[in-house]
Design a protein around this motif. Structure first.
Motif, PDB file in Angstrom:
ATOM      1  N   GLY A   1       3.538  15.018 -18.629  1.00  0.00           N
ATOM      2  CA  GLY A   1       4.296  15.041 -17.373  1.00  0.00           C
ATOM      3  C   GLY A   1       3.329  14.782 -16.237  1.00  0.00           C
ATOM      4  O   GLY A   1       3.417  15.386 -15.172  1.00  0.00           O
TER       5      GLY A   1
ATOM      6  N   CYS B   1       1.855  21.365 -21.707  1.00  0.00           N
ATOM      7  CA  CYS B   1       2.467  20.460 -20.730  1.00  0.00           C
ATOM      8  C   CYS B   1       1.353  19.980 -19.810  1.00  0.00           C
ATOM      9  O   CYS B   1       0.669  20.796 -19.184  1.00  0.00           O
TER      10      CYS B   1
ATOM     11  N   ALA C   1       7.284  18.848 -15.704  1.00  0.00           N
ATOM     12  CA  ALA C   1       6.650  19.687 -16.730  1.00  0.00           C
ATOM     13  C   ALA C   1       6.864  21.174 -16.436  1.00  0.00           C
ATOM     14  O   ALA C   1       7.070  21.966 -17.359  1.00  0.00           O
TER      15      ALA C   1
END
Ligand SMILES: Cc1cc2nc3c(=O)[nH]c(=O)nc-3n(C[C@H](O)[C@H](O)[C@H](O)COP(=O)(O)OP(=O)(O)OC[C@H]3O[C@@H](n4cnc5c(N)ncnc54)[C@H](O)[C@@H]3O)c2cc1C
Length: 408
Positions: free
Chosen positions: A135, A5, A12
């Protein structure tokens, strides 16, 4: 499944929690470019419905978020020296630092690796990842590297804004509009802890340059804003950024959409995929809901590619459709403020009521006083009330609490 992530924002971090809970054997790392405890912005608002969703996803973090949130139940608008109060606008606020700490601690406790000062700008830095989640916010480097594929479109808001903190603890969600020799300037204030509030200040570019805010140092700019908003601030100080987080900048809001949200095993999440104007206070909620949507779509996908394709397609389809009404509300809300002169001279009760209707697609096309009268009349007629509820339940839920408007 090995998941990387990118970005340690709410989207995230929350996704990492949900995926780890779904399958503890997932190997998940969150890469955040900033040092631990450093972020932009102050408090964020959300509405009660979010907590229910978070509780269903992970009761532990939901309880911690609820415990560290503050609540208010009224909206107040100051227009010059006139004040209008609207009772019953419930909202929740939490500090962004606090929210991120809660999510990062919870992720770590479940076995997620959270690596700070780890900047990722290309998928090639993440060899072996089955899934890469971008993210990394509105300026996502992972997305920009393949901009031709993702097709980002950015519309830049006309007004200037700055996201500040203050030691003034607002009891209610507060709007303050101040007239200067160079036009109107206004702020939205809401508390997010028992010591501090957020204060977002906004004005047209003409007012911004007329007041000299374009060339003022941070300290001089804050001093000027403190003088202009001395009444609502009760003489309290404004603060640019928390210690160690750099300085606050005047910006133009960037409303972002993308042609697609996925490319192979890379998927966009939260602000990297879409943004909605801050005046509806929904970006964090939508980012967390993206995480819930993506985790749901991935449930059962343990093998990585090629299993991922249909799951990512489903996530994108469902979230795009869920976002449509909120994105529309956000665009109209931003335009309402850009057209402030159209509304600011109204009687205060009318002006506050139309502030609460700012997401309406009809309002820009109907004279404001006529719109107000029709809206009041509609309140009296049950079939019209039902139609309003049918037309905009989700928008209404999103906007409640920051509008000062009667609910329809
Ligand atoms: C003035 C203002 C007020 C707002 N108020 C509200 C509100 O009241 N309520 C609400 O719900 N929303 C609000 N929002 C919106 C909200 O802040 C965002 O929508 C939300 O933070 C999006 O979360 P995210 O996790 O997608 O992205 P972000 O929170 O932006 O997180 C992205 C993270 O990625 C990191 N990153 C970036 N690039 C890299 C890289 N290359 N490598 C590693 N890490 C990277 C960044 O440092 C950041 O920590 C507001 C926004 C603004 C501008």
């Amino acid at each position: 499944m090995k998941v990387a992530c990118v970005g340690g924002g709410p989207a995230a971090l929350y996704l990492s929690i949900l995926l780890k809970r779904q399958d503890p054997s997932h190997d998940i790392t969150v890469h955040e470019r900033n040092p631990a405890g450093s972020t932009y912005g102050w408090g964020v608002t959300y509405w009660g419905g979010l907590l229910e969703k978070l509780r269903a996803g992970d009761p532990e973090s939901a309880d911690a978020i609820s415990e560290h949130s503050v609540r208010w139940s009224d909206g107040v608008a100051h227009v010059g020296d006139r004040t209008t109060v609207h009772h019953g606008d419930e909202g929740h606020g939490i500090g962004r630092h606090r929210l991120l700490d809660i999510l990062a601690d919870r992720a770590r406790s479940l076995g997620v690796r959270v690596e700070f000062e780890s900047e990722i700008t290309a998928a090639a830095q993440l060899p072996g990842a089955d899934l890469i989640v971008a993210g990394d916010g509105v300026r996502s480097a992972l997305r920009e590297r393949h901009a031709g594929h993702f097709g980002p479109e950015v519309s830049i808001g006309r007004n200037k804004y700055i996201w500040l903190g203050t030691t003034k603890v607002f009891d209610s969600f507060t709007f303050a509009f101040v007239e200067t020799a160079h036009g109107w300037i206004w702020c939205y204030g809401y508390r997010f802890s028992d010591e501090q509030s957020t204060c977002v200040v906004e004005c047209s570019p003409e007012t911004w340059t007329g007041l000299g805010l374009h060339e003022a140092s941070e300290a001089d700019g804050l001093a000027l804003l403190e003088r202009l908003f001395a009444g609502p601030l009760d003489g309290h100080r404004l603060i640019g950024r928390a210690k160690g987080d750099g300085s606050a900048q005047w910006l133009n809001f960037r409303t972002l959409t993308n042609r697609t949200w996925r490319r192979g095993n890379v998927v966009l999440l939260g602000d990297a995929a879409h943004t909605t104007h801050y005046s509806i206070g929904a970006g964090t909620t939508l980012a967390l809901e993206d995480a819930i949507g993506l985790a749901g779509a991935l449930r059962g996908s343990t093998d990585g590619p090629p299993d991922l394709g249909p799951a990512l397609a489903r996530y994108e389809r469902e979230r795009r459709s869920a976002l449509l009404s909120v994105q529309s509300a956000a665009r109209y809300s931003a335009q309402w403020y850009e057209n402030l002169p159209r509304y600011i001279g109204l009687d205060p009760a009318q002006m506050f009521a139309l502030l609460g209707q700012r997401h309406s697609p009809l309002l820009p096309h109907i004279p404001p006083q006529l719109y107000y009268r029709i809206d009041r009349a509609a309140e009296q007629l049950e079939p019209l009330r039902r139609m309003k509820r049918w037309l905009g339940p989700r928008v209404a839920r999103t906007l409640h609490g920051r509008t000062g408007a009667p609910r329809g």
